[in-house]
Write a protein that holds these residues in place. Structure first.
Motif, PDB file in Angstrom:
ATOM      1  N   GLU A 189       0.857  -1.172   0.000  1.00 29.62           N
ATOM      2  CA  GLU A 189       0.000   0.000   0.000  1.00 29.62           C
ATOM      3  C   GLU A 189       0.898   1.228   0.000  1.00 29.62           C
ATOM      4  OE1 GLU A 189      -3.922   1.091   2.527  1.00 29.62           O
ATOM      5  OE2 GLU A 189      -2.458  -0.222   3.438  1.00 29.62           O
ATOM      6  N   HIS A 190       0.658   2.146  -0.890  1.00 27.15           N
ATOM      7  CA  HIS A 190       1.430   3.396  -0.965  1.00 27.15           C
ATOM      8  C   HIS A 190       2.937   3.148  -0.915  1.00 27.15           C
ATOM      9  CE1 HIS A 190      -2.412   5.216  -0.577  1.00 27.15           C
ATOM     10  NE2 HIS A 190      -2.588   4.796   0.663  1.00 27.15           N
ATOM     11  N   GLY A 191       3.420   2.156  -1.634  1.00 24.46           N
ATOM     12  CA  GLY A 191       4.853   1.907  -1.720  1.00 24.46           C
ATOM     13  C   GLY A 191       5.437   1.191  -0.512  1.00 24.46           C
ATOM     14  N   ARG A 192       4.595   0.841   0.445  1.00 20.01           N
ATOM     15  CA  ARG A 192       5.087   0.143   1.638  1.00 20.01           C
ATOM     16  C   ARG A 192       4.439  -1.229   1.745  1.00 20.01           C
ATOM     17  NH1 ARG A 192       7.636   3.517   5.144  1.00 20.01           N
ATOM     18  NH2 ARG A 192       7.461   5.711   4.574  1.00 20.01           N
ATOM     19  N   ILE A 193       5.132  -2.107   2.480  1.00 13.78           N
ATOM     20  CA  ILE A 193       4.556  -3.426   2.718  1.00 13.78           C
ATOM     21  C   ILE A 193       3.730  -3.362   3.985  1.00 13.78           C
ATOM     22  CG2 ILE A 193       5.096  -5.802   3.351  1.00 13.78           C
ATOM     23  CD1 ILE A 193       7.259  -5.745   1.310  1.00 13.78           C
ATOM     24  N   SER A 194       2.452  -3.728   3.885  1.00 13.31           N
ATOM     25  CA  SER A 194       1.584  -3.703   5.059  1.00 13.31           C
ATOM     26  C   SER A 194       1.725  -4.987   5.851  1.00 13.31           C
ATOM     27  CB  SER A 194       0.123  -3.536   4.647  1.00 13.31           C
ATOM     28  OG  SER A 194      -0.017  -2.465   3.761  1.00 13.31           O
ATOM     29  N   GLN A 195       1.780  -6.120   5.150  1.00 21.37           N
ATOM     30  CA  GLN A 195       1.843  -7.404   5.836  1.00 21.37           C
ATOM     31  C   GLN A 195       2.361  -8.471   4.886  1.00 21.37           C
ATOM     32  OE1 GLN A 195      -1.897  -8.615   7.510  1.00 21.37           O
ATOM     33  NE2 GLN A 195      -0.979 -10.230   8.782  1.00 21.37           N
ATOM     34  N   ILE A 196       3.191  -9.360   5.401  1.00 21.86           N
ATOM     35  CA  ILE A 196       3.622 -10.519   4.629  1.00 21.86           C
ATOM     36  C   ILE A 196       3.192 -11.747   5.389  1.00 21.86           C
ATOM     37  CG2 ILE A 196       5.555 -11.756   3.585  1.00 21.86           C
ATOM     38  CD1 ILE A 196       7.124  -9.143   3.661  1.00 21.86           C
ATOM     39  N   ALA A 197       2.390 -12.595   4.788  1.00 19.79           N
ATOM     40  CA  ALA A 197       1.917 -13.793   5.481  1.00 19.79           C
ATOM     41  C   ALA A 197       1.361 -14.779   4.485  1.00 19.79           C
ATOM     42  CB  ALA A 197       0.851 -13.419   6.503  1.00 19.79           C
ATOM     43  N   ASP A 198       1.076 -15.994   4.958  1.00 17.86           N
ATOM     44  CA  ASP A 198       0.395 -16.963   4.112  1.00 17.86           C
ATOM     45  C   ASP A 198      -1.074 -16.544   4.016  1.00 17.86           C
ATOM     46  OD1 ASP A 198      -1.232 -18.889   6.150  1.00 17.86           O
ATOM     47  OD2 ASP A 198       0.634 -18.145   7.039  1.00 17.86           O
ATOM     48  N   PRO A 199      -1.796 -17.038   3.014  1.00 14.02           N
ATOM     49  CA  PRO A 199      -3.171 -16.571   2.787  1.00 14.02           C
ATOM     50  C   PRO A 199      -4.085 -16.722   4.006  1.00 14.02           C
ATOM     51  CG  PRO A 199      -2.426 -17.825   0.899  1.00 14.02           C
ATOM     52  CD  PRO A 199      -1.348 -17.947   1.927  1.00 14.02           C
ATOM     53  N   VAL A 200      -3.949 -17.833   4.721  1.00 10.04           N
ATOM     54  CA  VAL A 200      -4.862 -18.064   5.847  1.00 10.04           C
ATOM     55  C   VAL A 200      -4.619 -17.045   6.957  1.00 10.04           C
ATOM     56  CG1 VAL A 200      -5.584 -19.712   7.607  1.00 10.04           C
ATOM     57  CG2 VAL A 200      -5.080 -20.509   5.286  1.00 10.04           C
ATOM     58  N   THR A 201      -3.351 -16.834   7.298  1.00  4.62           N
ATOM     59  CA  THR A 201      -3.025 -15.847   8.330  1.00  4.62           C
ATOM     60  C   THR A 201      -3.490 -14.456   7.910  1.00  4.62           C
ATOM     61  OG1 THR A 201      -1.073 -17.163   8.805  1.00  4.62           O
ATOM     62  CG2 THR A 201      -1.148 -14.951   9.749  1.00  4.62           C
ATOM     63  N   LEU A 202      -3.261 -14.156   6.629  1.00  2.30           N
ATOM     64  CA  LEU A 202      -3.620 -12.843   6.118  1.00  2.30           C
ATOM     65  C   LEU A 202      -5.114 -12.601   6.283  1.00  2.30           C
ATOM     66  CD1 LEU A 202      -1.648 -10.882   4.859  1.00  2.30           C
ATOM     67  CD2 LEU A 202      -2.297 -11.727   2.609  1.00  2.30           C
ATOM     68  N   TYR A 203      -5.878 -13.658   6.064  1.00  8.36           N
ATOM     69  CA  TYR A 203      -7.329 -13.540   6.128  1.00  8.36           C
ATOM     70  C   TYR A 203      -7.810 -13.503   7.575  1.00  8.36           C
ATOM     71  CZ  TYR A 203     -12.206 -14.414   4.859  1.00  8.36           C
ATOM     72  OH  TYR A 203     -13.557 -14.305   4.680  1.00  8.36           O
ATOM     73  N   GLN A 204      -7.211 -14.357   8.393  1.00  9.54           N
ATOM     74  CA  GLN A 204      -7.715 -14.479   9.762  1.00  9.54           C
ATOM     75  C   GLN A 204      -7.073 -13.489  10.715  1.00  9.54           C
ATOM     76  OE1 GLN A 204      -7.195 -18.624  10.721  1.00  9.54           O
ATOM     77  NE2 GLN A 204      -9.140 -19.187   9.744  1.00  9.54           N
TER      78      GLN A 204
END
Lengths: 366, 271
Positions: free
Chosen positions: A224-239
Motif C-alpha cells: 500500500e502506498h509503496g510500503r509493505i503492510s503485511q507478509i503472510a500466508d493466505p490463511v493468516t492474512l485472512y484471519q
C-alpha cells in the motif's frame, strides 16, 4: 521447506524509489524463498510492479539492496549476487510481461528459442529444449504459428514457455492473468500452480486481484502506498490481518469503529463480542461475513448480540447467499454469508451477532 | 432520401447510400484533383507536336523521349539522388525516431524533428545554399543528396514515430530480459517491428526526391541537372508532347510507389 528459511533466494532490503515527489517504494524489505509461489498484492499504484521491475532490472532503486542466492540450497556453497549491479540481460531472473510482449514477427518456437540463442547454446540443444517446453505448456501443434494467430490463453502459455525455457532462478509474472477472460483465468490459475510445481522455479506474481493471490500463492505481501503492510500466508492474512486496510483488501469484511478497553470493545454504546487483543483506545472491529449470524428479532433472546438492523438486500449465488443488513449508526452495512438460500426477507428486522473469538480488534490508526 | 435506411445487409464498411445529388461535390473534387493529370496523360499520346491541339493517337513521343540524351542524363542523376537520399534519410530518420521515443519526452523536440518536412521548400533551399557555400562545399549531386536527406529524414521520422506509438514498449524490455544486449535488441526486435513503417517512409522519400524541384534547383551544380531541372529548362522553350510523355512516366512511378507504401502499411496493421 524448513531449512530453506535460513537462506532466502531473494533478499530485498530497504529498497526505495521516488519519481519526483511521488514515492513509489519506501523502505521495502522482504525475503523470497526457494520454490516459493510469492505474490505481491495491492491496488494499482501501490508500487508492486515497480518492485517487480526493480528485481528484473528495468527500474533502478534510489536506495536499498536486492541480492540473489546462487548455488544450491545448502548454505555451504551459497553465494550472494548483487542483482542491482547487473543489467537486465545478465540477471538470472525472467519477467513475464503483462502484455506478454511476444515478438509479432517471429513464430512461437522462434519466440521461445530467442532467449536460448542469446545464451549461445548449440542448435540441437535449443531445438530439444524448445520442443520440451512446448510439451510442458501443451502447445506442440502451435510451434510454427504467429502470436496473432493464438488465443489469449495460448499467448500467455507461449510467454510462460519463453520465460521458463531459460530455467531462471526466479520467474517474475506481472499481472499474468489480467488479459484473460474470466473462464480462462480460472483454468490458468490452476495451470500456473501446476507448472510451478513441475518446473520447480520460484514464482513471484504481481496482482491486484486478491482472489488470484489467495488461491495461488504460498505467501503474499500486501502493499500500500509503496510500503509493505503485511507478509503472510493466505490463511493468516485472512484471519489475522494487521490493519483494517489489509482486512478490507483481503476478502469481504465488516469494519465497525469503536473503543477498545481491557474488558472488551464498545461501539454504538453497546458492548460487542470481540476477541481479546491488547488494543486500548480507538479501535476497529473486523468481522468476516461468514462469521456473522442473523436471527429473526426476538427481544427475549439475550444471548444474541445486542445489535439489530434491517435487511437491505439479499444475493443468492447458488451454493451460498449474502445478506446485507443496515444497522442504525453504522456507516457501512453488515454483510452476512450463509450456506444455501437467504433465510431473511428484505425489510425484515434481524439481530446481528458473531462468535467473539472470530471478531478481530485492530488499532484505529489513520 | 427514400432508401436511406437501406444501408445494405452484410456490408462491412458503413457507406452512406442514396446521397443522390449530394455526390456531386465528391465527384467535382475528384475531377478538380485529377483533370490536369488526365489532360497530361491524354496529351502525351497526341500525334500533333502542338501540345494542346488533339490531332490523333500516337505513341511517337515515348521513343523520342528515350533518345533525348539530356533527358536520359537527367533521369540518371535523379535516380542517383533519389536512391542515395532514400538510403541516408531512412537510416537517419529511423534512428531519429527511435532516439526521440526512447530518450526524450519533449513534444517540442519531436515537433522540431518534423519541421524540415513542413517548412517552405524555398526557405530550406536558400538556407542549405547559404550553408553549403559558406562551408565551401562545391554544388553537385552530392549536395542535392544532402539536401534531400534533410527533409527526407523528417518524413521517415514522422512515419516511424507513428509506428513506435503503436508498438508495445515491452517488446524491447522482453528482449533484454531474455538475455539480449542493446545492439542485438535493436537489430532483432526494434527494426523488424518497425520495418513496415521504415519501408513506407523510404518509399515516400523516394517519390518525393524523384520530382523535387525547388531544393534541387538551389543546391545542384550546373553540370549535373536532375530530371525536374531538365524538364524546367525544356518547358522554357514551350511545352512539348515529349514532356507530357515524361510526366506520364513519372506519374506511373510515383503512383506505383505510393500504392506499394500504402499496401505495406496496411499489411502491418494486420500483424
Amino acid at each position: 521447506m524448513t531449512s530453506m528459511a535460513a537462506t532466502p533466494l531473494i533478499r530485498i532490503r530497504g529498497v526505495g524509489k521516488r519519481y519526483g515527489s511521488v514515492t513509489a517504494l519506501a523502505d521495502v524489505s522482504l525475503d523470497i524463498h526457494h520454490n516459493e509461489f510469492f505474490a505481491l498484492l495491492g491496488p494499482s499504484g501501490c508500487g508492486k510492479t515497480t518492485l517487480l521491475r526493480a528485481i528484473a532490472g528495468f527500474e533502478d532503486p534510489d536506495e536499498g539492496s536486492i541480492t540473489l542466492t546462487t548455488g544450491d540450497t545448502q548454505p555451504a556453497d551459497a553465494g550472494e549476487v548483487d542483482l542491482l549491479a547487473l543489467p537486465p540481460n545478465r540477471r538470472p531472473v525472467n519477467l513475464m510481461f503483462q502484455s506478454y510482449a511476444l515478438f509479432p514477427h517471429m513464430t512461437v518456437s522462434a519466440n521461445i528459442a530467442y532467449g536460448l540463442e542469446r545464451e549461445g547454446l548449440a542448435r540441437s540443444e535449443i531445438a530439444r529444449r524448445v520442443a520440451d517446453v512446448l510439451v510442458t505448456v501443451d502447445l506442440q501443434d502451435k510451434a510454427s504459428a504467429r502470436p496473432r494467430q493464438l488465443s489469449g490463453g495460448q499467448r500467455q502459455r507461449v510467454a510462460l514457455a519463453r520465460a521458463i525455457v531459460k530455467r531462471p532462478k526466479v520467474l517474475l509474472l506481472d499481472e499474468p492473468l489480467s488479459a484473460l477472460d474470466r473462464r480462462v483465468r480460472a483454468d490458468m490459475q490452476v495451470e500456473l500452480k501446476r507448472l510451478q510445481h513441475e518446473v520447480g522455479i520460484t514464482f513471484v506474481v504481481v496482482t491486484h486481484d486478491q482472489e488470484e493471490a489467495m488461491s495461488m500463492a504460498d505467501r503474499i505481501a500486501v502493499m500500500e502506498h509503496g510500503r509493505i503492510s503485511q507478509i503472510a500466508d493466505p490463511v493468516t492474512l485472512y484471519q489475522r490481518p494487521v490493519s483494517a486496510a489489509v482486512a478490507d483488501f483481503i476478502g469481504m469484511s465488516t469494519i465497525i469503529p469503536g473503543q477498545a478497553a481491557v474488558d472488551g470493545f464498545t461501539a454504538l454504546g453497546e458492548r460487542l463480542p470481540a476477541a481479546p487483543s491488547g488494543v486500548i483506545g480507538p479501535a476497529l472491529l473486523v468481522i468476516r461475513p461468514e462469521d456473522v449470524r442473523l436471527h429473526a428479532d426476538d427481544p427475549t433472546d439475550a444471548a444474541m448480540g445486542s445489535l439489530s438492523g434491517t435487511v437491505l438486500a439479499t444475493h443468492f449465488f447458488g451454493g451460498t447467499s449474502t445478506t446485507t443488513v443496515t444497522v442504525a449508526g453504522l456507516g457501512r452495512p453488515v454483510l452476512a454469508t450463509q450456506i444455501g438460500p437467504p433465510a431473511h426477507r428484505i425489510g425484515a428486522v434481524v439481530r446481528v451477532g458473531w462468535p467473539a473469538e472470530r471478531a478481530i480488534v485492530l488499532p484505529d490508526t489513520p | 432520401m427514400p432508401d436511406r435506411t437501406r444501408t445494405g445487409t452484410g456490408t462491412r464498411r458503413p457507406v452512406e447510400r442514396g446521397l443522390g445529388w449530394l455526390r456531386l461535390p465528391l465527384i467535382g473534387a475528384f475531377g478538380f484533383l485529377y483533370l490536369p493529370i488526365a489532360v497530361l496523360v491524354v496529351m502525351s499520346f497526341n500525334a500533333s507536336s502542338i501540345p494542346f491541339v488533339w490531332t490523333g493517337f500516337s505513341l511517337q513521343w515515348y521513343p523520342t523521349l528515350a533518345s533525348n540524351p539530356q533527358v536520359l542524363q537527367g533521369l540518371l542523376n535523379t535516380l542517383v539522388v533519389a536512391v542515395a537520399a532514400t538510403v541516408g534519410a531512412t537510416i537517419l530518420g529511423t534512428l531519429l525516431a527511435v532516439g526521440l521515443a526512447r530518450y526524450t519526452r519533449s513534444v517540442l523536440l519531436e515537433a522540431y524533428s518534423l519541421a524540415p518536412a513542413i517548412i517552405p521548400d524555398l526557405v530550406l533551399a536558400i538556407g542549405l545554399l547559404i550553408l553549403f557555400t559558406s562551408i565551401g562545399l562545391t554544388l553537385s549531386l552530392f549536395s542535392v543528396v544532402l539536401a534531400h536527406i534533410v527533409f527526407g529524414m523528417a518524413f521517415v521520422a514522422a512515419v516511424v514515430t507513428a509506428r513506435i506509438g503503436q508498438t508495445d514498449p515491452s517488446l524491447e524490455e522482453a528482449s533484454r530480459d531474455l538475455g539480449a544486449t542493446g545492439p542485438t535488441t535493436f537489430l532483432r526486435i526494434t527494426v523488424p517491428s518497425l520495418a513496415p513503417a521504415i519501408i513506407a517512409g523510404a518509399l515516400l522519400v523516394f517519390t518525393l526526391s524523384l520530382d523535387e524541384f525547388v531544393i534541387a534547383f538551389f543546391t545542384d551544380g550546373p553540370r549535373t541537372p536532375t530530371l525536374p531541372i531538365v524538364i524546367y529548362s525544356m518547358v522554357r522553350f514551350g511545352v512539348t508532347p515529349e514532356i507530357n510523355a515524361l510526366g506520364a512516366l513519372l506519374l506511373l512511378v510515383s503512383f506505383t510507389v505510393v500504392l506499394a507504401a500504402q499496401r505495406i502499411t496496411r499489411l502491418t496493421d494486420a500483424l
